[in-house]
Design a protein around this motif. Sequence first.
Motif, PDB file in Angstrom:
ATOM      1  N   PHE A 218       2.646   0.915  -3.836  1.00  0.00           N
ATOM      2  CA  PHE A 218       1.761   0.658  -4.973  1.00  0.00           C
ATOM      3  C   PHE A 218       0.500   1.512  -4.858  1.00  0.00           C
ATOM      4  O   PHE A 218       0.068   2.158  -5.820  1.00  0.00           O
ATOM      5  N   GLY A 219      -0.091   1.528  -3.639  1.00  0.00           N
ATOM      6  CA  GLY A 219      -1.284   2.340  -3.406  1.00  0.00           C
ATOM      7  C   GLY A 219      -0.995   3.818  -3.641  1.00  0.00           C
ATOM      8  O   GLY A 219      -1.828   4.546  -4.176  1.00  0.00           O
ATOM      9  N   ALA A 220       0.206   4.240  -3.245  1.00  0.00           N
ATOM     10  CA  ALA A 220       0.565   5.650  -3.432  1.00  0.00           C
ATOM     11  C   ALA A 220       0.578   6.002  -4.920  1.00  0.00           C
ATOM     12  O   ALA A 220       0.079   7.053  -5.329  1.00  0.00           O
TER      13      ALA A 220
ATOM     14  N   GLY B 192       0.790  -1.238   0.000  1.00  0.00           N
ATOM     15  CA  GLY B 192       0.000   0.000   0.000  1.00  0.00           C
ATOM     16  C   GLY B 192       0.817   1.281   0.000  1.00  0.00           C
ATOM     17  O   GLY B 192       0.578   2.178  -0.806  1.00  0.00           O
TER      18      GLY B 192
END
Lengths: 334, 451
Positions: B91-93, B88
């Motif tokens: 990758f989420g950023a 997160g």
Amino acid sequence: MPEPTGLQIYGFLLIGIAATVFAVLDGFALGIGMMLPFCRRAEDRPVMVHAIWPLWEGNQLWALIAGGALFALFPGAFAVLLSLLYPVVVLLMVALLLRPVAFEIWHHSDAAGRRPWEWAFLFTSVTITTVFGAVYGLTLSGLPFTADDRYSASLKSVLNPVPLLTAALFLSAFLMHGGAYLVARAAGAVQATGRRVLGRAWMVFAITFACWFAAVMGARQAWARPLPWVLAAASAGLLLALRRSAGRGERAPVFLSGLVIASVFPIVGVLQFPVVLANSRDFAGSITLADASPAYTLRLLAGIATVMLLIVGAFTIFVYRIFRHKVAAEEHAY
Amino acid sequence: MDGIFLSRLQSGISLMVHFVFPGLTLGMALFILIAESVFLKTGRALYRDISAMTVRILALVFAFGVATGLVLPFAFGTNWAEFSKATGPLFGACLAVEGITAFTLEAVFIGVLLFGRNRVSRRAYWMSALLVFVGSHLSALIIIATNSWLQTPFHDPAVAALAQPVPDAVRDGFTIDAQGRYVLSDFRKVFFNPSTLIRFLHTMTASWLTGATFMLGVAAWFLARQRETDRARVMFRMASTIALVTALSQPLIGHFHIMEVLKWQGPKSPAMEGLFETRSHAPLYAAGWVDVRERKTYAIGLPGGLSLLEGGSLETRVEGLDAFPESEWPNVAVVFQAFHGMVMLGVALAALAGLAAWFAWRPRLETRTWLLRACMAAVPLPVVANECGWLAAEIGRQPWTVWKLMRTADAASAVPAGYVAFSVVVLTLVMVGLLALFVRFVPRVVAKGIH
């Protein structure tokens, strides 16, 4: 519990701002979607669709921003919420799949072909509103998860008063907001419909708000804290002002109903702080601000988001000004 | 069937359905921008009319693209919770950055493009076309960068080839902490990982070819019916030019892309080529089939071609799948077919684009029925080629979700398999229904005419 850092608080605030902007902007579009199939005069329904059509995409965007920010800043909360509420999320996905398509196919169909898609507007709007409302409430009342969350939330744990009342609050708020928006963007019969919906939804919202406020304050035993009371008093004052302008105002009602929503939303955030997602099994195991992503990610997103919020804010005002006229049944479309 | 297989199936189906639309969107955005620029410069109404029709098609494509795209990030939380929790912060950023920057531009200004023709000045309208173009391409860049990080997270080929490489904060821009969380330390390193730019270039060229082939087919449809032939001919010329340029540059870009895969992604490249044995004079196959159990590829091809392309000489030794343990191989048969399907379709499209561009400038275009029919029939081909390329890239990365760092089996959520089976059925039904709806409405939207 370690003291949250300034960056963590700012990240939490950014998610809250995005969620609030979503409710204020997309709230009216979802509200109009809910009333659309019940509008009996066939020539009025296109007016309702045209009022929200050019704008809804940029509105729904804010839910995506809030969700994306949650993924990046609080991955633990994101993963737990979505995997524990699996069937509910699948339902939400179906609604999100149908919503853009409903606008497009509605546009390219004749009157008879449009009817099912008007019901699709109802389904997507009610589903999106209910799920977002319930999830917003659930962050407060909590989900039962363990450290390795090998557990799926049963429906019973979701069906408690806080998420249900939050969903009802969202539904009535968005209906009220949709009515107010029609008052601003439509004339004649559709404007009158908007005023009628606004008046009735106002009543429902006021009652729901009182019950909801009692429920969330009780859930967190926050009766002695001043800030929620201040926000609630502001909401009540704005609600009364909305009541006064609902009968004859043109644009004032929609601004006031937007402000009502914007003052109600932070109450959850204030009550939550510093918890992001409560754990209903063991409150000490809740996901808090301290579980945020490492500082580099927080700094990166805080920087980009702050700049972009200003730019997108300017763009949004620019586009809303282009589409501020009273809509007619026959609008120029592509 | 276990939950992980079902989750992969569901993600694969939703991504494949979604992937029909972004290529078309990007290609149409370019087409609109060109037409609007010419209209702004010359004021010729013809180009405004061409743009207006393309906007109508874009609206349809965009609606379906947004619908099928918006649900994709949910799957990271529902089906790939372990992956989300760990990656997160990184990758989420990246995905969040896409949402706040690029998608915002698209989502806000598509409204002006669709409804604003009579409400804003010519210049403001052109600006909106530009912002939709920039927004959609920026969006593609960020998504491809994020996906490329899954393929090539390391910045040193020697490290990427290790059995258990460890990311380095300075070299790779991220580390993994004691709890298994991916800690980002340099966004630029992660964003511009070794495969980002070449994959972006490859995908954009493919997307413009996809949009151009679509518009070529639309123009051919009008020409064949002798409807609005003046406008349709200009559209045909624009589309065939874009198609020719992109189709001819693709082999070169594709070559550099292969070289990147060869350098960084271990068994993926021999799996694409169907090469089991490390050897010199390695053949370049055109088409055939792979028998993984017998370790044999039955195919026609150019002897020594692969050695020549990858090393510049027939003597070059090319690493085969035997250089890697079999537990690290992807599904070779699928990857081989997907890759070769893409290449063959690319060659066919280049040939068609050449013919179209040649006849576009010659008289009596509307009487060349065979060419017009071929152009109409070619409309779905680039979409199929895109899907093939995407399958080769994604299945070729297996068994890894994050290359050498996280296996797909460790990325999945611990949700009951019954839930996943339920969602596979529901989402597949809805998505296939949407696809059918799209195919049904395209001719209707096209038939409204060029205005």
